[in-house]
Structures are given as C-alpha cells and as structure tokens.
Write an enzyme that holds these catalytic residues in place. Structure first.
Site, PDB file in Angstrom:
ATOM      1  N   GLY A  57       0.811  -1.204   0.000  1.00  0.00           N
ATOM      2  CA  GLY A  57       0.000   0.000   0.000  1.00  0.00           C
ATOM      3  C   GLY A  57       0.848   1.258   0.000  1.00  0.00           C
ATOM      4  N   HIS A 222      -0.469   0.184   9.354  1.00  0.00           N
ATOM      5  CA  HIS A 222      -1.657   0.571   8.590  1.00  0.00           C
ATOM      6  C   HIS A 222      -2.660   1.291   9.472  1.00  0.00           C
ATOM      7  CE1 HIS A 222       0.014  -2.934   6.394  1.00  0.00           C
ATOM      8  NE2 HIS A 222      -0.109  -2.069   5.414  1.00  0.00           N
ATOM      9  N   SER A 447      23.630  39.661  25.552  1.00  0.00           N
ATOM     10  CA  SER A 447      24.343  40.236  24.416  1.00  0.00           C
ATOM     11  C   SER A 447      25.236  41.379  24.883  1.00  0.00           C
ATOM     12  CB  SER A 447      23.370  40.680  23.332  1.00  0.00           C
ATOM     13  OG  SER A 447      22.318  41.403  23.903  1.00  0.00           O
ATOM     14  N   MET A 497      23.909  51.384  22.819  1.00  0.00           N
ATOM     15  CA  MET A 497      25.046  51.940  23.550  1.00  0.00           C
ATOM     16  C   MET A 497      26.001  52.697  22.618  1.00  0.00           C
ATOM     17  SD  MET A 497      26.518  48.136  24.249  1.00  0.00           S
ATOM     18  CE  MET A 497      27.733  48.428  25.485  1.00  0.00           C
TER      19      MET A 497
END
EC number: 2.7.1.28
Length: 580
Positions: A57, A222, A447, A497
């Site tokens: 199938g 199935h 960061s 900044m």
C-alpha cells in the site's frame, strides 16, 4: 469530527502525484505506463541477474519506491493508501523485468493477507507465462506473544531484506541462493512499534482514538491499533519496554538475542516524530542493546517505512554476522537508503578530548607596572558607579527591554571587584583589557556581555606597556567600537550603547594630535558627548537590539546601554582628575 488537514490536491490523485514526485526527483527511476509501478531506469543492467520486486500500500513512503535502484529493488508496485496493489500491476511489473532479461524474479512480500493473495496470484500468472518467480514472505513483527493463524506482520524489517537480497542479486547470486540466504536471515530479525497518535488516511477520520497521554504498543503500519495501551513514559523507559518485549523468550514471536551477538538496529520514524525525538530514541536503543550484551554494528535512524503521519516509531533488530554486514554495507543507488558509515557503532570512542586552549587571561600571573595604581583606581570607580546605577538602569530597561540591564552591569562590576581583591593589576594595559574581557564574557552574560567582551578584546591589542600614551588609548577605543559595530550589526542612530560610545570615540581620536596639556580637555569633551548622546536616544527609534521589537511611541526614556556607557566614561574621567 473533520478529517485531518493534509497538503494534497485531492484524495483521488494523491498516490499518483506522490509517485510522480518521486520519479521526477530521481533520474534513476521511471514509471511504468498505465500502472503504479516504479522501475529502475537502467533495466538493461538486469540482464542475466535476478530482479527484485516488492511493494504494498501507499502511505509508507519512502517505502517502497524509494528502495528501487542498483543494489536494491528492480521495481516496486504501489497500491492505494494502505491498500494492497492490484495483481494486474504486479504482473505488469514482473513481465517488464522478465522482458529486460532478468534470470529470475524474487517477490518480497510483507505478511498481510491482501499482499499475499495479490502477489501470489500475479506469481502464478507469471509462471504460466514461463517466468521463473519465487516469493519471500517477511513476517518479523514481535508484537504478539501468541500470533494467530494469520501469523506475524511484515514491518520495517522488510527493508533489510530489500538490501541484503539486492546486494546478492547485484553480485550475480542465483534465485535459489538468494531465497535460501534471506530465509535464514529472516529468523534473526524482529520489529516492534509504538505510537503516541493514530494516523488518518487522506479524506478519512483517524484510524483509532488514543486519549492524550496514552501510547499504543505493538501496532502495525496501517493505522491498526496495537496489543496494549499504557501511559506515555520517558523515551528510555519506552525503548526498554520495547526491547524487553522483543527479546522475551516466553513470547512465540520473540527475537533470540544473546550476549555477544552482533546486531544491526533500525530506528524507524512512523511519520511524525521530530528528528530530535528520533535521536533521543536512537541513543536509548543503542544503550539498551549494549546493556543486554549485544554488539551494535550498524544503526540506521530515520523514516524508512512510515504510517502516514503517525507520531510513533518502530525498532527493528537484525542479528548480523560478517557476511550479512558485507551485504548490508554494499553500495546502492536507491534514493531512500541512508549514507551510513561502515565502521562498527559499539566500541568506537565517541568523545573527543577538549582542545588545548592555554589558560584564561584572568588566571595568568601578571606583574605590576607604573600604570597599575591609576588603572586600579579607575576600575574601582567604574565598578562602584555601575553598582550605584543598578536600579536606574533596570527601570530604564523595563521601558523597552526585559528590565535587567542594571543587574547585568552590576554582575560584571562585582566580578571585577572580586578579581581586584585577589590579583595585582598588570602594568600592561592590553593585558588588563584581556582580563576584563574574560571576566565580562564569563560573568555578565547576555548580548551586552558579548558586546563589552568584543570591545575589550579588540581594544587590548592596541595598548601595551610600551605603547600606552593617549593616542594608543584612542586607537584602542576606536578598534573596540569598530568590533562592536561589525559583529553587533548596529550603527549610531539605532538607539543602542553606540549612540553614547561613537561620539565619545570620535572626540577621543583628537588625542592622536593633541599636545599633552590639552588631553584632559579632550577627555572631558568626550564624556560630555557620551552624556548628550545617551540623552538624545530618547528621540531615536530602536533599529537594533531587543528594543527594536517594541512599538516606538512606547519608548520615551533614554537607552539604558547608552546611559551605562556614559556613566563608565564619566567614572574614568573623574578618577583621572582626582589623580592630578
């Protein structure tokens, strides 16, 4: 209930369009006119060799069409979704292979009644046309302790048979030799599946209901439910339950596995597990098998025989000697076969030692110099200033950021204060800047920590014990600012900044030509420029950093990063003036 959404054009056309997509994307494959049959494009290469045909199938993609290619299947027949292919198409495929000059044809069939009947009927018809045909039934499901008369189902272990039989056929083995060999191998293959969700055939409702938090063990491919339902456990527990069930001698469908056995493992995604979950399960399965004393020789992990979008996976284990591994490793052109290493998995040293990096600058031994006292004083002043301003910076940051700008600066200040207690300040300014870069990178975070660390690292190379005049400091400041701009992606005017730092640095560059008497005035002017730059950020729209995601009209206070920079520069200036 609505049928589940699927990205298809129509329920009726999806199988044919999926086959067309496979064929169009792979020049080594072609489609048999009038049938859902995928063929090797190079059928001439089958002359005198055994051809392999499999299928079933649709909805199991990449099976079975993805396994067509030199070294694996010669052709694959597709039925509708989860439906056995029609005998007329199976026969058409057999005759195409026979007409290409194949010496015999092996049908590899999964143990489902529809597949057995339809492939069997086509085989009988082909024999009447004088074709040499044989059939191998794959029935390696370990789910049922007492399989019914229908026997065990054929699951993902089928692709191991495609691979081994394909390698034998490529080498020129006869049909009888291949059948004898794979019949032997099949005794040492077992598969078990588990699912966290049902799947739904296009246009239909889900195949079974699974309450949230439940999982189904031992299901087929199935959408049929499994043998037992339980609460979802951790990946390690699920895998252990599965392998224990597969290798339990009390079950009639168990896989005999003893310590020292060499095995190939396939971790098969039934459709909707993420690659991350698959990798977690793969780790668990390898460890679990090794704990049973098995030597894991090869591992494949990915989507090999799926059940549409079922969120689940199956584990297939195959006992493997050197000969089986040789066939398993043989090259194949089939597009869905993974590019695996031929090295043994168990026992390879999989951790690489850390690289030799030298010591961290903040741990190095430094010696003092004439500049040490003045640099220490300036630093102490900077730290106490940042600690005083902690709440002010936090409240500015709450307007447009996450409200922790003061905290991150205070963390850096405290880290520097602690370091100053236990260490001498090196006489070389560049060394001090490297130390500060290391401390800030480690302790400040975010960061801003990365930006300050970049600034200090880039500046450090420009000031040494021999080169520490005002001009050298100006070029160091300039280099640090350039590094921030290059990697941070912001410019003056973006409300960061830099709006305080850049005007100050532009002013400081005058130090390169100023007479010694005029240096303090330039520093004062630079500090003034930083302060007014910070103040003017009130009127700027944020174009970089976290504040750029906030509606501009809500941001009416100055940028905290700019205010912090102006405060740092002022602290340095004040401590230098106090030195006079």
């Amino acid at each position: 209930m609505e049928p589940q959404k699927k990205l298809i054009n129509s329920v009726d056309s999806c199988v044919d369009e999926a086959l067309c997509g496979l064929i169009r994307a792979n020049a080594g494959l072609s489609l048999l006119q009038g049938h859902r049959v995928v063929l090797r494009s190079d059928l001439d290469n089958l002359r005198g060799k055994v051809a392999l045909l499999s299928g079933g199938g649709s909805g199991h993609e990449p099976a079975h069409g993805g396994y067509v290619g030199a070294g694996m299947l010669s052709a694959a027949v597709a039925g509708g979704v989860f439906a056995s292919p029609p005998p007329a198409s199976i026969l058409a495929a057999i005759m195409s292979l026979h007409n290409a000059g194949a010496s015999g044809i092996l049908l590899i069939v999964k143990n489902y009644t529809g597949d057995r009947l339809n492939f069997g009927l086509a085989a009988e018809q082909a024999r009447n046309h004088g074709v040499t045909v044989d059939m191998v039934i794959v029935a390696e499901d370990c789910a049922f302790d007492r399989p019914s008369k229908a026997g065990r189902r054929g699951l993902c272990g089928t692709i191991f048979i495609h691979k081994l039989a394909g390698a034998l056929a490529e080498e020129g083995s006869s049909l009888d030799q291949i059948v004898a060999k794979v019949t032997e191998v099949l005794k040492g293959i077992g598969t078990l599946g588990v699912s966290l969700s049902p799947c739904s055939v296009p246009g239909c409702l889900p195949s079974f209901n699974l309450p949230p938090g439940d999982m189904e063990l031992g299901l087929g491919i199935h959408g049929e439910p499994g043998i037992k339902r339980s609460k979802v456990a951790s990946a390690d527990e699920v895998v252990k339950t599965m392998i224990d069930h597969m290798t339990n001698p009390d079950s009639q469908s168990y896989l005999p596995l003893k310590s020292g056995d060499s095995v190939v493992l396939c971790v098969n995604n039934l459709g909707a597990l993420s690659c991350l979950e698959m990798a977690v399960v793969t780790r668990a399965a390898i460890i679990c098998l090794e704990n049973l004393g098995a030597v894991v020789a090869r591992v494949m992990s990915g989507s090999f025989m799926t059940s549409l979008e079922m969120a689940g996976m199956s584990l297939t284990v195959m006992r493997a000697n050197e000969e089986i591994l040789r066939l398993f490793d043989a090259k194949t052109a089939a597009p869905a076969w993974p590019n695996l290493s031929t090295a043994r998995v168990s026992g390879h040293s999989y951790i690489t030692g850390p690289p030799a990096m030298g010591t961290r600058p903040q741990d190095d031994k430094h010696s003092e110099g004439p500049l040490s006292p003045v640099m220490r004083k300036s630093l102490e002043r900077v730290c106490s200033t940042l600690l005083e301003k902690q709440e002010e910076l936090n409240s500015l940051d709450r307007a447009a950021g996450d409200g922790d700008c003061g905290n991150t600066h205070a963390q850096a200040a405290r880290a520097i204060q602690e370091w100053l207690q236990d260490h001498v300040v090196p006489g070389c300014p560049g060394k001090l800047l490297s130390v500060l870069a290391g401390l800030v990178q480690e302790k400040m975070g975010g960061s801003s920590g990365a930006l300050y660390s970049l600034f200090l690292t880039a500046a450090a190379g420009h000031v040494t014990e021999g080169r520490s005049n005002a001009a050298a400091w100006a070029s160091a400041m300039h280099a640090g600012t350039q590094a921030m701009r290059r990697y941070g992606g912001a410019d003056p005017g973006d409300r960061t900044m830099l709006d305080a730092l850049c005007p100050a640095v532009d002013e400081l560059m005058k130090l390169t030509t100023a007479p010694p008497g005029g240096q303090m005035a330039i520093l004062q002017a630079a500090v003034q420029k930083a302060a007014s730059g910070a103040e003017e950020t009130r009127n700027l729209t944020a174009r970089a950093g976290r504040a750029s995601y906030i509606a501009a009209e809500r941001v009416t206070l100055p940028d905290p990063g700019a205010v912090a920079v102006a405060a740092i520069l002022r602290a340095v200036q004040e401590s230098l003036e106090g030195q006079k």
